[in-house]
Structures are given as structure tokens and as C-alpha cells.
Write a protein that holds these residues in place. Structure first.
Motif, PDB file in Angstrom:
ATOM      1  N   ASN A   1      -4.218   5.608 -12.754  1.00 30.76           N
ATOM      2  CA  ASN A   1      -4.811   6.704 -11.972  1.00 30.76           C
ATOM      3  C   ASN A   1      -5.952   7.330 -12.766  1.00 30.76           C
ATOM      4  O   ASN A   1      -5.832   8.426 -13.291  1.00 30.76           O
TER       5      ASN A   1
ATOM      6  N   TYR B   1       5.219   7.159 -14.408  1.00 24.85           N
ATOM      7  CA  TYR B   1       4.995   7.453 -12.980  1.00 24.85           C
ATOM      8  C   TYR B   1       5.438   6.328 -12.053  1.00 24.85           C
ATOM      9  O   TYR B   1       5.041   6.314 -10.884  1.00 24.85           O
ATOM     10  N   ILE B   2       6.259   5.395 -12.585  1.00 20.11           N
ATOM     11  CA  ILE B   2       6.799   4.263 -11.817  1.00 20.11           C
ATOM     12  C   ILE B   2       5.689   3.272 -11.488  1.00 20.11           C
ATOM     13  O   ILE B   2       5.718   2.139 -11.943  1.00 20.11           O
ATOM     14  N   CYS B   3       4.709   3.711 -10.706  1.00 24.81           N
ATOM     15  CA  CYS B   3       3.570   2.841 -10.408  1.00 24.81           C
ATOM     16  C   CYS B   3       2.378   3.719 -10.073  1.00 24.81           C
ATOM     17  O   CYS B   3       2.550   4.875  -9.700  1.00 24.81           O
ATOM     18  N   PRO B   4       1.167   3.186 -10.225  1.00 27.45           N
ATOM     19  CA  PRO B   4      -0.015   4.009  -9.895  1.00 27.45           C
ATOM     20  C   PRO B   4      -0.233   4.113  -8.386  1.00 27.45           C
ATOM     21  O   PRO B   4       0.582   3.647  -7.589  1.00 27.45           O
ATOM     22  N   ALA B   5      -1.339   4.732  -8.019  1.00 25.91           N
ATOM     23  CA  ALA B   5      -1.627   5.130  -6.633  1.00 25.91           C
ATOM     24  C   ALA B   5      -2.034   3.920  -5.792  1.00 25.91           C
ATOM     25  O   ALA B   5      -3.215   3.676  -5.546  1.00 25.91           O
ATOM     26  N   ASN B   6      -1.023   3.186  -5.302  1.00 28.26           N
ATOM     27  CA  ASN B   6      -1.288   1.923  -4.606  1.00 28.26           C
ATOM     28  C   ASN B   6      -2.161   2.072  -3.367  1.00 28.26           C
ATOM     29  O   ASN B   6      -2.960   1.186  -3.069  1.00 28.26           O
ATOM     30  N   LEU B   7      -1.996   3.166  -2.615  1.00 23.80           N
ATOM     31  CA  LEU B   7      -2.784   3.310  -1.395  1.00 23.80           C
ATOM     32  C   LEU B   7      -4.276   3.357  -1.733  1.00 23.80           C
ATOM     33  O   LEU B   7      -5.083   2.590  -1.187  1.00 23.80           O
ATOM     34  N   ALA B   8      -4.651   4.224  -2.672  1.00 26.58           N
ATOM     35  CA  ALA B   8      -6.062   4.332  -3.050  1.00 26.58           C
ATOM     36  C   ALA B   8      -6.556   3.033  -3.691  1.00 26.58           C
ATOM     37  O   ALA B   8      -7.701   2.614  -3.466  1.00 26.58           O
TER      38      ALA B   8
ATOM     39  N   LEU C   1       0.822  -1.214   0.000  1.00 22.21           N
ATOM     40  CA  LEU C   1       0.000   0.000   0.000  1.00 22.21           C
ATOM     41  C   LEU C   1       0.853   1.261   0.000  1.00 22.21           C
ATOM     42  O   LEU C   1       0.464   2.293  -0.547  1.00 22.21           O
ATOM     43  N   LEU C   2       2.001   1.213   0.655  1.00 23.18           N
ATOM     44  CA  LEU C   2       2.813   2.424   0.841  1.00 23.18           C
ATOM     45  C   LEU C   2       4.123   2.378   0.041  1.00 23.18           C
ATOM     46  O   LEU C   2       4.822   3.386  -0.039  1.00 23.18           O
ATOM     47  N   GLN C   3       4.438   1.243  -0.532  1.00 25.82           N
ATOM     48  CA  GLN C   3       5.707   1.096  -1.242  1.00 25.82           C
ATOM     49  C   GLN C   3       5.515   1.297  -2.759  1.00 25.82           C
ATOM     50  O   GLN C   3       4.385   1.322  -3.236  1.00 25.82           O
ATOM     51  N   TYR C   4       6.628   1.478  -3.481  1.00 24.54           N
ATOM     52  CA  TYR C   4       6.573   1.335  -4.934  1.00 24.54           C
ATOM     53  C   TYR C   4       6.084  -0.066  -5.264  1.00 24.54           C
ATOM     54  O   TYR C   4       6.238  -0.993  -4.459  1.00 24.54           O
TER      55      TYR C   4
ATOM     56  N   PRO D   1     -10.341   8.902  -5.712  1.00 25.84           N
ATOM     57  CA  PRO D   1      -9.261   7.915  -5.547  1.00 25.84           C
ATOM     58  C   PRO D   1      -8.466   7.677  -6.825  1.00 25.84           C
ATOM     59  O   PRO D   1      -7.364   7.145  -6.758  1.00 25.84           O
ATOM     60  N   ARG D   2      -9.002   8.052  -7.991  1.00 23.62           N
ATOM     61  CA  ARG D   2      -8.336   7.799  -9.276  1.00 23.62           C
ATOM     62  C   ARG D   2      -8.016   6.319  -9.435  1.00 23.62           C
ATOM     63  O   ARG D   2      -6.855   5.907  -9.405  1.00 23.62           O
TER      64      ARG D   2
END
Lengths: 368, 368
Positions: free
Chosen positions: B70, B235-242, B39-42, B212-213
Motif C-alpha cells: 500500500n 495487514y494480511i494482504c494489500p489493497a487488492n481492489l485498487a 479483487l474483493l477477497q483476501y 490508490p496506494r
């Protein structure tokens, strides 16, 4: 069969054990229980207003000087789309962050690298590049540089700003590691020295974590507005839910404590890495950063990073390509060592394995 | 002074009162308390793995056929970057979603519009465009189309797929409104008819909310992998937390109930809009969608959307530009009416104001 766990000495990521799950959970709960529709609705492409306001106060700028994005890398792309024309030169340090080079090339821009010393870029070469190439912008990482671990001296910062002024170059200051200084004295940011011609980019990726994707740029309001137009055309608005959670976390005063925890976690890792390099690879030249995520090593003559990477895999250590960080060639003996996501023991063992791989690669080469 | 609150009949956004704050808060708490570092990492540029797995099962496809982003719009940009070359033709309906046109043009692509009827695109024109232009791809919104409110018939869907097969065109099916059917029978998706040559894009923006996209594409694994490469560079990776919060919300079984609540909220708004149009603007031609967010109106001869917009502002109703939806001109009398974010009373009053503006614009024109 003896199983050796590979040590990943190739990824510039924060340590998993740095993640403040319970604080973020509390912030998420508080933010959502307040039922602010902006968390779940479309919003301005500049980003979630309360977090912009918080960052503006934090950095001492006006709100219209702040744009949020889903990580800072993509904001850099918006800048390239807003300002760049295919064929334009853009100046970078050499080495520099490889993902920036990829984005520049994707949009037809031509990165021109200026050699980087441990105290910042070579100023004669920087001026020559400004004079010869008339670049749109110069992308620099003055603090704890990725990948070199170099930090630009105060004197060089002032002279870079003077050169940018003389040649009318926009400065892009990438500063995600800036607050992670484990010792020594903070240098002035390029943004503080030349706010009218600097865009400073940063993010929460190295503080809270990359997963929420909270990046931002601060700079001249007119430029920020141009980025917002590109952002709107790209994704309408950034990730408001995650940005709202980050805002709740910031405004409840959690940032200073987290920065202290990160310093306490990472400083011993930096020291472990420097110690291990002195012990196992005394013949290689290593940078000695006072913060950030990276030490870089220039291997002694007679061995290449490519060979060490290959041999290293057999000894249980994974390393990044060195040459990818160099915009115009070079880096054959360059090794980036991200030390934050490894424990001191893993670092010591990883550097020992690298040293074994270096000796093996050197003797294989000597035997040819 | 009588203050009239302007009715915003121009924004295709979900209703604020549809947001399930307490459910999302519970999902956020549960997700973060599980302390999954992802959730918080790449993470992988394909997106948060558990949500990809959930969507794959939900849509009956393999996990490697799903990419998260996103919001879905940006995934479309990744496709244009991966597949398009400047100057290439891309086929769209005419009218179509204006943000798609903006993105296509930004990358030098040439949108070729095929006239859209209430039962889908004109097939003779579609075939002519395929034959003459050899387009890379065709971007279509078969269900409750934005902006027209048209839904492609089952027969036309099959013939579109056959034409795509014959002319070897990649189909991009934008389906964010598909599950918001308030009455009538679901038509087969293009993806179900031609999974080997269709990328279906959708998102949680019209279900949970846009903030949340969380968007996604499903399609052939090889194409999905190509998009993932562009995503990583962007963008490396999308918005994992959301995305992790969305996953927790999905897996705890909240989606079906939310869809039912949305239908119960939006169906009366669709009906209110159709009733008001019949009452106040009987001479204009309105589409009669069975779901989604939009009704479109073609004004009677003798009055333009441009004039009605201007006059409408004075009467407290804000309308969108009609012509922006038409890739190659037209739309002078086209009016998009997004009905979901207004109450039935606001809709009735808004359409009444539009009718007043139409009469005023028509008589002003007749007087010239």
C-alpha cells in the motif's frame, strides 16, 4: 483413482458468492466520474473524509472519533505502537484471534490470556489479570468471537466495563462480525457502555469484502489523533481510492440490503454446521453462536487437534491449528470451524470427514 | 484588504490536473465487471497476482521477485522489520527523504548520512561509513533525489555497487521519479547493476496518483519472501481492489501515454522554477535536475531556512523545514522546492515571494 476435493475448513474468509460486484462497480464509476481529487491524491492519515463522516453519523460519534485504515488489524498495530512499551502486559481472551497475538509479540508486548466461556471471559480471572499485570489494554471480541464463536452476555459486558474502570484499562473491542447476527438479540457494545475508554474496531471485510481493505476504529478523539500520527509515519495515508468507493456504496444506501443478503446466505450455513456436528460428532462440545463466522469445537478426551488435522488431510478436509489461538498454552483439543465460505453440502461433508478423522486419530492413539 | 492566496511550496505531491479520472474509472469498471473474486477477497500478502506478473514482465524479473504494498514506504518498513535490529546503522544520503528517517528511528535504527553532491553521494564518505559502521543496508535515491533534486552519475553508480559488494551492504534504491525524466539520458539503475543485492522500490503514486496506494519492491526472491511474511503479519494482504484497478489500467496500455502527459505537464514547471530562481535568487545555489519533482536551493550565507519560512508565511508562501532531511544535523540553509503541483505562474510568483522573504530575513539578521 477417485479424486476428492479438499474442503477448506480452516479459513475465516467471506463467501465469494457474497461479493456485490455490480454494486461495487457502480460505486467505483460514480465515485471516479465525480472527479474528486481526494480519491487519487495524498490525504489526511485519518482517512478519506466523506467516509469518516458517514461512519461517524452511522455510529453516532463525532468525526474526530473515527480513523480509517487498510483493514482494522493494522489500526490495532498503530495502537500498540502508540500505547505499548516492550514488556507491557496486554490482556486477551484465551483463545483469541491469532493475528492479534502475532502483532502483540512482534512489538514485545506480553499477551495474558483470560479463559473464555461461551458467555464471555471468566471475570474472576479477568480481574486477577487486571490487578496483577496492570495491563495497558484488554483486547476483546465480544460478538461471535474469533475463533470460539462465543458471545459475551450483557451482564458480563457491564462487569467488564466496571473492572476496566476500576483498574484503568483501555478496552479494545474488535467487532467485525457484530452486525452479522442471524438470530437472537443484540447485546450492548463495550463502546456504547464506556465510550471514554473503548476503541471499537471494525471493517468492511466481512460486509463488502476484504479486498478493498477498509477498516476503521472509533474511540476517544485524543487516542484517535495519536493513531493518526503513527499512521502518517507508516504509510502517509490509507487507500483513498478504495475508501472512496466504499463511501459511494454506503451513501447510496447499499449497506442494509447487503447485510440482509449475507444473513440469508450465512444463517443456513451456521445451521448446517450445527446439525452436522450433532449428527457426526455428538461427543465433542461445540459452541452454538447466533451469528458471525465461527463455531468452535472442543474434542473429547483422547484425541488432539494436531492428530485430527493430520488424519483429516488424508480424508480431504483442511483444519486450522488450535493452539495458535491460545496466548499462554492450551488448545490441544480446540478446533475452529469457519462456516461462511462453504456451502451447506460442503459443510455437512466436511464435518463428516472430520468425524472420520477423529475416530481414526482416537483409535490410532488407543493402539499405541 | 488584499487577500493573497498562499502558495504551497512545501508538498511533494503530484498535480491534481494530472489525474486520469476517466481512464481509472474505465479500468475500475472493466476490472469489477470481470468479477474476479481476487479483487474483493483476501489474497496473498505478496499482492494481487496479475499486477505482480505485469510488473515482473515490465521490469524483466521473475514474478517471485515482486511484492506489492500500500505505497512503497510501508514496504521499506517491512524491510526494516525483517532485516534491522535496534541499534544497527543504516546509511542514507544527507539530505534524504524525511519519512524514511522517521521510520528508521521508530525501529531503533541509526541513520548515518553521507553528504550528497549534485552527481550523487560523496564516495569517500560512503566508503568510510561502510567500513566504520558495517551498515545493514544503504538507502539511496539515485534519480531526481527527494529532497535535493540530485541524480547520481553513471560512474558513481558503478562505484557505489562495487563498494556495496566489497562491504556486503544491501542496497535499497528508491526510484519513484525515475521514469519522469524530462530531458537528458537515463542512467543505469542500481538494481540493473547489482540485482542480487538491490531492492528497488517504486510506486504508482507519481504516475497514476497516491490515492490508490500502489507501491512495489523488486529484488532477490528470498528477501521478497521475507518481506511477504512481515506484510502478512501486518495487514494480511494489500489493497487488492485498487491494485486490480491499477493492473487493468496497465494491461490496457495506459502507462506510456500517462508518462508522456506527465512529462509535458511537469517539464515547463521545472523550467519555470529554474528561470525564477535565476532571476530572483541568483546568489543562492540551486540544483538543476533533468526530471522528477524537486529542485533544492542552498541559501547564501547570512540567512537560514527557518527565518525564511517564518517571513515567507507573511508573504504568502509556505516552505518545508530544511533540517528534517538531514539525518545527523545540517540543512540550516537548505530549501526543497517541489514544483510539480504548482502552475508556472504560481512557481514564478512563489519564488519571487521567497526572494522577498530571503532579503527581509537577511536584513533582519544584519540589523541584530
Amino acid at each position: 483413482v477417485r479424486l476428492v476435493k479438499t474442503i477448506l475448513f480452516n479459513r475465516g474468509v467471506p463467501a465469494t458468492e457474497s461479493f456485490a460486484f455490480s454494486e461495487v462497480a457502480a460505486a467505483a464509476g460514480d465515485a471516479l466520474r465525480a472527479e474528486n481529487p481526494a480519491l487519487l491524491q495524498y490525504g489526511p492519515s485519518l482517512g478519506f473524509a466523506p467516509l469518516r463522516e458517514w461512519l461517524a453519523a452511522h455510529h453516532g460519534v463525532a468525526v474526530d472519533q473515527v480513523i480509517l485504515g487498510n483493514g482494522s488489524l493494522q489500526l490495532l498495530e498503530f495502537l500498540l505502537l502508540a500505547q505499548g512499551r516492550a514488556g507491557d502486559a496486554v490482556v486477551t481472551e484465551s483463545p483469541t484471534y491469532d493475528r492479534t497475538l502475532t502483532l502483540m509479540r512482534r512489538h514485545g508486548l506480553r499477551p495474558v490470556g483470560v479463559p473464555l466461556a461461551e458467555d464471555g471471559p471468566d471475570l474472576a480471572r479477568l480481574e486477577a489479570a487486571f490487578a496483577a499485570e496492570k495491563p495497558r489494554l484488554a483486547y476483546l471480541i465480544p460478538d461471535f468471537q474469533n475463533p470460539a464463536g462465543a458471545t459475551c452476555s450483557s451482564d458480563k459486558r457491564r462487569r467488564i466495563v466496571a473492572l476496566a474502570e476500576r483498574y484503568d484499562v483501555l478496552l479494545v473491542e474488535d467487532a467485525p462480525y457484530r452486525v452479522l447476527r442471524y438470530r437472537g438479540t443484540e447485546e450492548p457494545s463495550l463502546f456504547s457502555l464506556a465510550p471514554h475508554r473503548t476503541l471499537q474496531m471494525s471493517s468492511f471485510s466481512k460486509l463488502v469484502g476484504p479486498g478493498p481493505r477498509v477498516g476503521y476504529m472509533i474511540g476517544p478523539a485524543k487516542l484517535v489523533a495519536a493513531l493518526a500520527k503513527v499512521a502518517e509515519d507508516t504509510y502517509i495515508c490509507p487507500a483513498n481510492l478504495a475508501h472512496g468507493i466504499a463511501w459511494e456504496w454506503c451513501r447510496s444506501g447499499k449497506l442494509p440490503g447487503q447485510i440482509e443478503r449475507l444473513k440469508a446466505l450465512y444463517a443456513p450455513r451456521l445451521d448446517a454446521c450445527l446439525r452436522a456436528l450433532a449428527e457426526h460428532l455428538p461427543e465433542a462440545h461445540a459452541t452454538r453462536p447466533e451469528g458471525g463466522f465461527f463455531i468452535s469445537v472442543t474434542l473429547a478426551d483422547g484425541v488432539t487437534t494436531k492428530a485430527v488435522r493430520e488424519v483429516g488431510l488424508r480424508h480431504g478436509v483442511q483444519l486450522a491449528d488450535g493452539e495458535a489461538f491460545f496466548p499462554n498454552g492450551g488448545g490441544e483439543r480446540f478446533l475452529r470451524l469457519p462456516f461462511c465460505a462453504l456451502t451447506p453440502d460442503e459443510i455437512a461433508e466436511g464435518v463428516r470427514r472430520i468425524a472420520v478423522a477423529v475416530r481414526e486419530a482416537a483409535s490410532a492413539r488407543a493402539a499405541v
